[in-house]
Design a protein around this motif. Structure first.
Motif, PDB file in Angstrom:
ATOM      1  N   LYS A 123      -3.192   5.468  -3.930  1.00 16.65           N
ATOM      2  CA  LYS A 123      -3.752   5.926  -2.671  1.00 16.65           C
ATOM      3  C   LYS A 123      -5.199   6.396  -2.860  1.00 16.65           C
ATOM      4  CE  LYS A 123      -1.108   7.857   0.326  1.00 16.65           C
ATOM      5  NZ  LYS A 123      -0.231   8.759   1.109  1.00 16.65           N
ATOM      6  N   GLN A 124      -5.462   7.098  -3.923  1.00 17.28           N
ATOM      7  CA  GLN A 124      -6.820   7.559  -4.216  1.00 17.28           C
ATOM      8  C   GLN A 124      -7.757   6.381  -4.455  1.00 17.28           C
ATOM      9  OE1 GLN A 124      -7.275   9.486  -8.006  1.00 17.28           O
ATOM     10  NE2 GLN A 124      -9.033  10.724  -7.348  1.00 17.28           N
TER      11      GLN A 124
ATOM     12  N   LYS B  77      -5.350  12.284   7.770  1.00 18.07           N
ATOM     13  CA  LYS B  77      -5.939  11.399   6.768  1.00 18.07           C
ATOM     14  C   LYS B  77      -5.336  10.000   6.823  1.00 18.07           C
ATOM     15  CE  LYS B  77      -7.308  14.957   3.439  1.00 18.07           C
ATOM     16  NZ  LYS B  77      -7.155  15.465   2.044  1.00 18.07           N
ATOM     17  N   GLU B  78      -4.038   9.917   7.083  1.00 18.77           N
ATOM     18  CA  GLU B  78      -3.393   8.602   7.143  1.00 18.77           C
ATOM     19  C   GLU B  78      -3.966   7.765   8.284  1.00 18.77           C
ATOM     20  OE1 GLU B  78      -1.361   7.259   5.089  1.00 18.77           O
ATOM     21  OE2 GLU B  78      -0.737   8.935   3.837  1.00 18.77           O
TER      22      GLU B  78
ATOM     23  N   SER C  73     -11.931   1.293   0.075  1.00 13.95           N
ATOM     24  CA  SER C  73     -12.209   1.037   1.490  1.00 13.95           C
ATOM     25  C   SER C  73     -13.574   1.577   1.876  1.00 13.95           C
ATOM     26  CB  SER C  73     -11.132   1.687   2.363  1.00 13.95           C
ATOM     27  OG  SER C  73      -9.873   1.096   2.156  1.00 13.95           O
ATOM     28  N   ARG C  74     -13.932   2.745   1.364  1.00 14.91           N
ATOM     29  CA  ARG C  74     -15.232   3.336   1.667  1.00 14.91           C
ATOM     30  C   ARG C  74     -16.374   2.522   1.073  1.00 14.91           C
ATOM     31  NH1 ARG C  74     -11.618   7.329   2.222  1.00 14.91           N
ATOM     32  NH2 ARG C  74     -12.131   9.088   3.571  1.00 14.91           N
TER      33      ARG C  74
ATOM     34  N   SER D  94      -7.339   3.250  -3.430  1.00 15.14           N
ATOM     35  CA  SER D  94      -7.451   2.462  -2.205  1.00 15.14           C
ATOM     36  C   SER D  94      -8.429   3.102  -1.229  1.00 15.14           C
ATOM     37  CB  SER D  94      -6.076   2.312  -1.555  1.00 15.14           C
ATOM     38  OG  SER D  94      -6.159   1.627  -0.329  1.00 15.14           O
ATOM     39  N   SER D  95      -8.357   4.415  -1.082  1.00  9.08           N
ATOM     40  CA  SER D  95      -9.250   5.119  -0.163  1.00  9.08           C
ATOM     41  C   SER D  95     -10.711   4.943  -0.564  1.00  9.08           C
ATOM     42  CB  SER D  95      -8.882   6.603  -0.124  1.00  9.08           C
ATOM     43  OG  SER D  95      -9.774   7.322   0.706  1.00  9.08           O
TER      44      SER D  95
ATOM     45  N   GLU E 154      -7.514   6.607   7.228  1.00 12.78           N
ATOM     46  CA  GLU E 154      -7.439   5.514   6.253  1.00 12.78           C
ATOM     47  C   GLU E 154      -7.053   4.204   6.937  1.00 12.78           C
ATOM     48  OE1 GLU E 154      -8.206   5.722   3.073  1.00 12.78           O
ATOM     49  OE2 GLU E 154      -8.569   7.867   3.054  1.00 12.78           O
TER      50      GLU E 154
ATOM     51  N   ARG F  59       0.833  -1.209   0.000  1.00  8.88           N
ATOM     52  CA  ARG F  59       0.000   0.000   0.000  1.00  8.88           C
ATOM     53  C   ARG F  59       0.867   1.259   0.000  1.00  8.88           C
ATOM     54  NH1 ARG F  59      -5.326  -1.012   0.741  1.00  8.88           N
ATOM     55  NH2 ARG F  59      -5.884  -3.038   1.611  1.00  8.88           N
TER      56      ARG F  59
ATOM     57  N   SER G 190       1.212   4.142   1.716  1.00  4.89           N
ATOM     58  CA  SER G 190       0.802   4.771   2.968  1.00  4.89           C
ATOM     59  C   SER G 190       2.023   5.258   3.739  1.00  4.89           C
ATOM     60  CB  SER G 190       0.016   3.772   3.830  1.00  4.89           C
ATOM     61  OG  SER G 190      -0.241   4.307   5.114  1.00  4.89           O
TER      62      SER G 190
END
Length: 540
Positions: free
Chosen positions: A294-295, A247-248, A301-302, A297-298, A251, A112, A114
């Motif tokens: 990252k975009q 934000k980290e 997850s949502r 993955s975020s 996430e 990831r 992150s």
């Protein structure tokens, strides 16, 4: 008459002033610089702002010297280093912290994109002693070979001492500890407990952190009730304005919530309905194209969390589980809990995965050109999680006939992606992040494709791994036991899937981390009717 030649007046040779007389910044530091360049390479390498070369040999005014701030380049990069020796009382602490900063942080990050481990946690450890002790405790653990713990008694004792100091330190801080310290502590405590197989304790840490975030967000967004409070929120002399959460950290807790919900989710239907609405709002507008991992993955997850809360909300209070046992402790993502109300909400959530895949396609195309790269592995991981969560959501349909034999191609792709990622995972047998174990568990527990399930069982048994709350060795034993029951004394030649009437649904799992055992109960028979109960104790 001879005339004397006039003697010319001696003139003073005047040289033109040099245009470049040296970098102002370097002159201040009293070092030599390269005057042949348009800007001083020494200053650029140092990372400060170069004032260039002076057109006059005069020194800059004193005020300019005082205002100049030279920052080393490392400040702009992720903090992945140990602090000074002073915070540590002995070499063992310092070595464990170095192990975390140099190796464990990278291991925990995985595929990831992150900065939570290499930057956020390490920065916080420089100012908060409780976080530093927790980091040191995790650094003392053997992440390279989680399965074998022989001859590591002294190492584990040191890790537990540091872990205890972290807990005591946070408790002593009390209400004075800021929200950031509390949340990072929850993350580190959950990591430590997961490593030792204490899944219930790790899950409790995750849900405690989620509750802290919800309380903080409500307080931060609450409108002021008095004029004085309004002035304070506007930034008055005694301002109590509350900054947004990192934000980290947010996430990371989303990924933790996915895992914790898969293991043991005792939250009420109202709580699931509340979070279903919250995540539903955040996935309304999916970009047409993701530009970074990252975009993507975020957003995934949502969507995944929205789907989880949709399924758990749909279950409602009128839901009757397959087993009437009052002591049922069924892991939600292992069991086949079905919707009892409206299927439309489930279909909406499933449609979001299709939108996500469409926006993700440009990254997939780019990754295909660089097999084995970080981008390739990251894309493979997200695609694996997208497909597995989609088929899990589909398994919440009102009847098995609506999904059971319809996703063979997805099952095959999930297993193939997992094999690719497992081949790339050479850093150790423990991961805090869910990678391949949870997706493969969904394939074997919710769908009974005979050949693919045996393939998954072989993967679990041949390469034991612990990812977060799940141990592949345990899951392999459970899935193997269920497969033996479903395939016993039956001629399945020509059958691709286990016949529906022979499916044995898992209804109860009680684990004992100390003895590495699990008491498992399953029910075999048709969906609507009496079935045969099977139970056993498995060791791994």
């Amino acid at each position: 008459m001879h005339h004397q030649r006039p003697v010319p007046k001696r003139t003073r040779k005047i040289h033109a002033p040099k245009v470049r007389t040296g970098c102002i910044t370097c002159k201040i530091r009293r070092v030599k610089c390269d005057e042949t360049k348009p800007a001083c390479l020494r200053c650029i390498k140092w990372g400060g702002d170069c004032d260039g070369y002076a057109s006059k040999p005069s020194q800059p005014p004193p005020d300019a010297i005082k205002k100049r701030l030279i920052l080393p380049a490392a400040i702009t990069e992720p903090l992945c280093r140990s602090p000074a020796n002073s915070p540590f009382t002995n070499d063992l602490e310092y070595q464990a912290f170095q192990e975390f900063s140099q190796h464990t942080a990278k291991h925990l990050t995985g595929f990831r994109d992150s900065d939570i481990w290499s930057k956020v946690v390490l920065q916080a450890s420089e100012t908060d002693s409780c976080i530093r002790h927790a980091v040191t405790a995790i650094g003392a653990l053997n992440f390279k070979d989680w399965v074998r713990k022989d001859n590591e008694k002294a190492r584990l004792e040191f890790a537990y001492r540091e872990y205890d100091r972290a807990i005591v330190g946070l408790r002593n801080a009390g209400p004075q500890a800021d929200i950031r310290t509390k949340l990072i502590s929850c993350i580190l405590f959950a990591c430590f407990e997961s490593y030792h197989g204490n899944s219930e304790t790790a899950t409790a840490q995750v849900f405690a952190g989620i509750e802290l975030m919800e309380q903080y967000s409500r307080q931060r967004l609450r409108p002021p009730s008095t004029t004085t409070e309004y002035v304070q929120q506007r930034g008055g002399p005694n301002s109590k304005s509350m900054p947004p959460l990192d934000k980290e950290i947010v996430e990371t807790f989303m990924l933790f919530e996915i895992q914790s919900s898969s293991y043991s989710d005792g939250r009420t239907t109202d709580k699931h309905r509340e979070r279903m609405k919250r995540f539903g709002n955040t996935v309304q507008k999916i970009p047409k194209e993701f530009t970074t991992l990252k975009q993507a993955s975020s957003m995934l997850s949502r969507i995944l969390l929205w789907g989880i809360h949709v399924r758990f909300t749909q279950d409602g209070t009128d839901f009757t589980p397959p087993s009437a046992a009052s002591s049922e402790q069924l892991p939600p993502l292992l069991g086949l809990r079905r919707c009892t109300t409206v299927y439309a909400e489930l279909a909406k959530a499933m449609n979001k995965y299709k939108q996500w895949e469409s926006a993700f396609e440009p990254l997939r195309t780019k990754a295909r050109r660089a097999p084995g790269s970080k981008l390739f592995n990251g894309v493979a991981l997200l695609q694996l999680h997208c497909l597995s969560s989609y088929i899990w959501l589909a398994a919440g349909s009102p009847s098995r006939a609506m999904y059971y034999r319809k996703y063979t191609r997805y099952l095959r792709e999930i297993v193939d992606l997992a094999k690719i990622l497992n081949a790339q995972q050479t850093e150790g047998s423990f991961s805090l992040d869910f990678r391949t174990v949870l997706p493969l568990m969904i394939v074997s527990a919710n769908y009974r494709h005979i050949a693919i399930r045996r393939e998954v069982i072989e993967i679990f048994s041949s390469r034991p791994r612990r990812e977060g709350l799940w141990d592949s060795a345990l899951l392999g034993r459970i899935m193997g036991w269920v497969a033996d029951i479903e395939e016993e004394s039956v001629d399945l030649r020509g059958e691709e899937y286990v016949p529906e009437e022979r499916v044995a649904e898992i209804v109860d799992i009680k684990q004992d981390a100390g003895t590495r055992s699990a008491f498992v109960t399953c029910r075999q028979g048709p969906e609507d009717g009496e079935g045969i109960m099977h139970e056993t104790t498995l060791y791994w």
